[in-house]
Write a protein that holds these residues in place. Sequence first.
Motif, PDB file in Angstrom:
ATOM      1  N   ARG A  55      20.197 -24.358 -21.273  1.00 19.45           N
ATOM      2  CA  ARG A  55      18.324 -25.006 -21.522  1.00 19.45           C
ATOM      3  C   ARG A  55      16.900 -24.442 -21.349  1.00 19.45           C
ATOM      4  NH1 ARG A  55      16.140 -25.171 -16.569  1.00 19.45           N
ATOM      5  NH2 ARG A  55      14.515 -26.913 -16.815  1.00 19.45           N
ATOM      6  N   ARG A  76      17.821 -15.846 -21.717  1.00 15.51           N
ATOM      7  CA  ARG A  76      19.598 -16.493 -21.109  1.00 15.51           C
ATOM      8  C   ARG A  76      20.490 -15.552 -20.610  1.00 15.51           C
ATOM      9  NH1 ARG A  76      20.655 -20.376 -26.420  1.00 15.51           N
ATOM     10  NH2 ARG A  76      19.430 -22.272 -25.862  1.00 15.51           N
ATOM     11  N   VAL A  96      20.897 -36.654 -22.572  1.00 15.05           N
ATOM     12  CA  VAL A  96      20.639 -34.919 -22.630  1.00 15.05           C
ATOM     13  C   VAL A  96      22.621 -34.475 -22.971  1.00 15.05           C
ATOM     14  CG1 VAL A  96      21.465 -33.638 -20.752  1.00 15.05           C
ATOM     15  CG2 VAL A  96      19.493 -35.181 -20.101  1.00 15.05           C
ATOM     16  N   ARG A 116      22.105 -30.244 -15.997  1.00 20.10           N
ATOM     17  CA  ARG A 116      21.113 -30.348 -16.268  1.00 20.10           C
ATOM     18  C   ARG A 116      19.796 -31.086 -16.141  1.00 20.10           C
ATOM     19  NH1 ARG A 116      22.184 -28.166 -21.938  1.00 20.10           N
ATOM     20  NH2 ARG A 116      23.099 -26.198 -21.788  1.00 20.10           N
ATOM     21  N   GLN A 170      15.925 -30.959 -14.590  1.00 22.70           N
ATOM     22  CA  GLN A 170      15.162 -31.625 -15.629  1.00 22.70           C
ATOM     23  C   GLN A 170      13.006 -31.592 -14.578  1.00 22.70           C
ATOM     24  OE1 GLN A 170      16.164 -35.518 -16.995  1.00 22.70           O
ATOM     25  NE2 GLN A 170      17.022 -35.120 -18.654  1.00 22.70           N
ATOM     26  N   SER A 210      22.366 -29.365 -30.483  1.00 23.63           N
ATOM     27  CA  SER A 210      21.581 -28.699 -30.465  1.00 23.63           C
ATOM     28  C   SER A 210      22.707 -27.005 -29.895  1.00 23.63           C
ATOM     29  CB  SER A 210      20.321 -28.386 -29.649  1.00 23.63           C
ATOM     30  OG  SER A 210      20.746 -28.752 -28.276  1.00 23.63           O
ATOM     31  N   GLU A 211      23.490 -27.816 -29.264  1.00 24.84           N
ATOM     32  CA  GLU A 211      24.001 -26.429 -28.632  1.00 24.84           C
ATOM     33  C   GLU A 211      25.782 -26.158 -28.750  1.00 24.84           C
ATOM     34  OE1 GLU A 211      23.919 -25.597 -24.831  1.00 24.84           O
ATOM     35  OE2 GLU A 211      21.818 -26.290 -24.540  1.00 24.84           O
ATOM     36  N   ALA A 250      23.714 -23.857 -16.956  1.00 24.65           N
ATOM     37  CA  ALA A 250      22.496 -24.789 -17.502  1.00 24.65           C
ATOM     38  C   ALA A 250      21.614 -23.238 -18.180  1.00 24.65           C
ATOM     39  CB  ALA A 250      21.120 -24.011 -14.931  1.00 24.65           C
ATOM     40  N   ASN A 299      22.502 -34.524 -26.709  1.00 30.64           N
ATOM     41  CA  ASN A 299      20.998 -33.418 -27.332  1.00 30.64           C
ATOM     42  C   ASN A 299      22.158 -31.949 -27.519  1.00 30.64           C
ATOM     43  OD1 ASN A 299      18.393 -31.881 -27.241  1.00 30.64           O
ATOM     44  ND2 ASN A 299      18.779 -30.989 -25.814  1.00 30.64           N
ATOM     45  N   ILE A 300      22.550 -31.343 -25.610  1.00 32.69           N
ATOM     46  CA  ILE A 300      23.756 -30.533 -25.899  1.00 32.69           C
ATOM     47  C   ILE A 300      24.400 -30.434 -27.106  1.00 32.69           C
ATOM     48  CG2 ILE A 300      25.273 -29.751 -24.174  1.00 32.69           C
ATOM     49  CD1 ILE A 300      23.474 -30.887 -22.227  1.00 32.69           C
TER      50      ILE A 300
END
Length: 321
Positions: free
Chosen positions: A162, A168, A77, A29, A33, A84-85, A159, A80-81
């Motif tokens: 993101r 996706r 990171v 990830r 960026q 959010s996921e 990946a 955040n993953i």
Amino acid sequence: MGLKGFVEGGIASVVAGCSTHPLDLIKVRMQLQGENHVPNPNPQVLRPAFAFNSLAMAQETLHIPAPAPPRVGPISVGINIFQSEGASALFSGISATVLRQTLYSTTRMGLYEVFKQKWSDPDSGKFPLGRKITAGLLAGGIGAAVGNPADVAMVRMQADGRLPISQRRNYKGVVDAITQMSKQEGITSLWRGSTLTVNRAMIVTASQLASYDQIKEAILDHGVMNDGLGTHVTASFAAGFVASVASNPIDVIKTRVMNMKVEPGMAPQYTGALDCALKTVRAEGPLALYKGFIPTISRQGPFTVVLFVTLEQVRKILKEF
């Protein structure tokens, strides 16, 4: 040694790959960026402050994209993953990791042991550094060629989160990923970035395995420590650092080329490894080639330690076979 070297290396590699998978995902990830191929869904539309008439105003409407999000570190990171996921996202592509280690690492570890056995001095049993490096280069290159389809699938699955939801790929697993790539982009897509994969694997295998053997021998020859866990861990961390420094630039390029989405009738984002490297450096600076270095070394260190510690233990278990 023969087949046993492949079995021992394969078991150790799968254990190491699975245990450090979240760190590898964070690395991927971070390496992505700064790429500008993800469209901005909310561009800002600004009009000039001074316009003499509505026509001129319409002609001079400016579309200014929103500023790119700030680059963040591996901990951010990862958080955040997770937020959010979900926690399971940290293991996205784990099936591809298992297949990749089974194909790639089993081959490279097994071949390295075969070369080591064949090229060691018959009298002293020593394996000179030059031959270690050559063995690592050959074993890594062959292993990478065998495991490239799983490598491409792994990068894409890691990946995927993101990307905007509409873009996706949503692969269900490594078999689904390989099947969809074959149908939609052709069989050759499974070897996209294979030159980079082979080059990286040659560098990683030569630096990792050769430096581990060399450092371990130096520790034992100088009587710093006995042949035990302490020696294995020390040599492993040193080997992981050497491999990380040597391989990170080509790893960044490999990740970007493999993750590239090629639409029918559209020119690809990168025409090859050199084009990707040049575009990356021009747009983001030379240090972009060391993106994800902290998670790379954070993963490579534990991965190498788990790999060689597990390998030494598996060797003891299978010694009698």
